[in-house]
Design an enzyme around this catalytic site. Sequence first.
Site, short mmCIF file in Angstrom:
data_model
loop_
_atom_site.label_atom_id
_atom_site.label_comp_id
_atom_site.label_asym_id
_atom_site.label_seq_id
_atom_site.Cartn_x
_atom_site.Cartn_y
_atom_site.Cartn_z
N TRP A 14 0.78 -1.26 0.07
CA TRP A 14 0.03 -0.05 -0.10
C TRP A 14 0.84 1.27 0.07
O TRP A 14 0.34 2.35 -0.12
CB TRP A 14 -0.80 0.02 1.26
CG TRP A 14 -1.82 -0.88 1.00
CD1 TRP A 14 -2.29 -1.93 -0.02
CD2 TRP A 14 -2.94 -1.18 2.17
NE1 TRP A 14 -3.25 -2.89 0.28
CE2 TRP A 14 -3.87 -2.40 1.65
CE3 TRP A 14 -3.41 -0.87 3.31
CZ2 TRP A 14 -5.12 -2.94 2.33
CZ3 TRP A 14 -4.44 -1.22 4.00
CH2 TRP A 14 -5.15 -2.37 3.57
N LYS A 15 2.07 1.21 0.28
CA LYS A 15 3.03 2.22 0.30
C LYS A 15 2.49 3.46 1.03
O LYS A 15 1.96 3.08 2.46
CB LYS A 15 3.26 2.83 -1.23
CG LYS A 15 3.30 1.63 -2.25
CD LYS A 15 3.94 2.22 -3.78
CE LYS A 15 4.26 0.87 -4.50
NZ LYS A 15 4.74 1.28 -5.90
N GLU A 103 11.85 1.94 -4.43
CA GLU A 103 11.44 3.09 -3.87
C GLU A 103 12.37 3.72 -2.70
O GLU A 103 12.72 4.84 -2.62
CB GLU A 103 9.93 3.45 -3.69
CG GLU A 103 9.34 3.53 -4.90
CD GLU A 103 7.88 3.08 -4.64
OE1 GLU A 103 7.26 2.99 -3.71
OE2 GLU A 103 7.11 3.07 -5.82
N GLU A 177 10.74 -6.62 -9.68
CA GLU A 177 10.28 -5.73 -10.05
C GLU A 177 10.99 -4.55 -10.81
O GLU A 177 11.85 -3.83 -10.25
CB GLU A 177 9.78 -5.01 -8.71
CG GLU A 177 9.05 -5.73 -7.93
CD GLU A 177 8.10 -4.77 -6.92
OE1 GLU A 177 6.89 -4.59 -7.26
OE2 GLU A 177 8.68 -3.90 -6.43
N GLY A 183 4.66 1.70 -11.06
CA GLY A 183 3.81 2.93 -10.97
C GLY A 183 3.56 3.68 -12.03
O GLY A 183 3.17 4.88 -12.35
N GLY A 244 1.06 -2.95 -6.26
CA GLY A 244 1.14 -1.78 -5.79
C GLY A 244 -0.17 -0.93 -5.70
O GLY A 244 -1.01 -1.24 -5.22
N GLY A 245 -0.29 0.10 -6.67
CA GLY A 245 -1.49 0.86 -6.93
C GLY A 245 -2.77 -0.13 -6.99
O GLY A 245 -3.90 0.35 -6.30
P1 PGA Z 1 2.63 -0.81 -9.03
O1 PGA Z 1 3.69 -0.91 -7.68
O2 PGA Z 1 1.86 -1.81 -8.72
O3 PGA Z 1 2.05 0.39 -8.42
O4 PGA Z 1 3.53 -0.62 -10.07
C1 PGA Z 1 4.44 -2.19 -7.52
C2 PGA Z 1 5.38 -2.12 -6.35
O5 PGA Z 1 5.87 -1.16 -6.13
O6 PGA Z 1 5.62 -2.96 -5.62
#
Ligand code: PGA
Length: 271
Positions: A14-15, A103, A177, A183, A244-245
Amino acid sequence: MIRPMRPVIVAGNWKMHTTPAEAGELARTIARRTNEPGVVRVLCPPFVCLTAVRDALADEPAGRGVAVGAQNVHHEPAGAYTGEISAPMLAGLATWAIVGHSERRRDAGETDELIGRKLRAARAAGLRTILCVGEQLADRDGDRAIEVVDRQVRGCLAGANPGLAGGDPLGFTIAYEPVWAIGTGRNARGADAAEMAGAIRGTLAALGFAGGGEDVPILYGGSVASSNIAEFMAEPSIDGALVGGASLKPDEMAAIVARAGLTAAARAAAA
Ligand code: PGA
């Protein structure tokens, strides 16, 4: 020798999204909408939401099968590290941890060496770990993707015991990844992800992992959505997704986990 069947895993990262109140509600909804017994489900909310997510899942009958993960851990168990969270502090809150997310490599300057220390700290605290690796766009365009990821895996695992998983099939997972896919809405192709998974297992074999790394689950991450999950789950070397998103959207998670469930069922039938 027949290798044990690898689990199918969908982890949501969920960041830096959700308040504790929002997170509990979202976790409950996702748990209900993804009740797929064949798929290992993990939700990784921000640290301040771990308690709310744990409690919401414990209250929800469909939530019992959903694990909670942290998005990061510190490499030391305790000490003068203002603002940091160590792996032992997560006892009772999380059973999984992501380490080495791109990130954090980008924003917190995490190196492979530091990520390796985090990985070992997390395992020492009994956390199941997802180690993230992946190349930049220039590396992919320059035909260096496999070389870069090989270097990351070796750098993160230097000094690690190849028995990192400790006999737990979920103890150690790698998420491939590609940075350019995170993202951006631009996902890798399933075949490229599969090729990378094969290369990563080659590196694990060279590092002395039992079974040549065949027991280590490898996930794909980077703009995973309901519209492209099938492309990855169709690859026998890919064991799920780090999302992620789309992991903030219950409809998306429902469809992603449902597709992962088909692969899990096919693997179970073939075992
Ligand atoms: P994303 O992120 O699905 O939004 O591209 C993936 C992640 O950073 O684990």
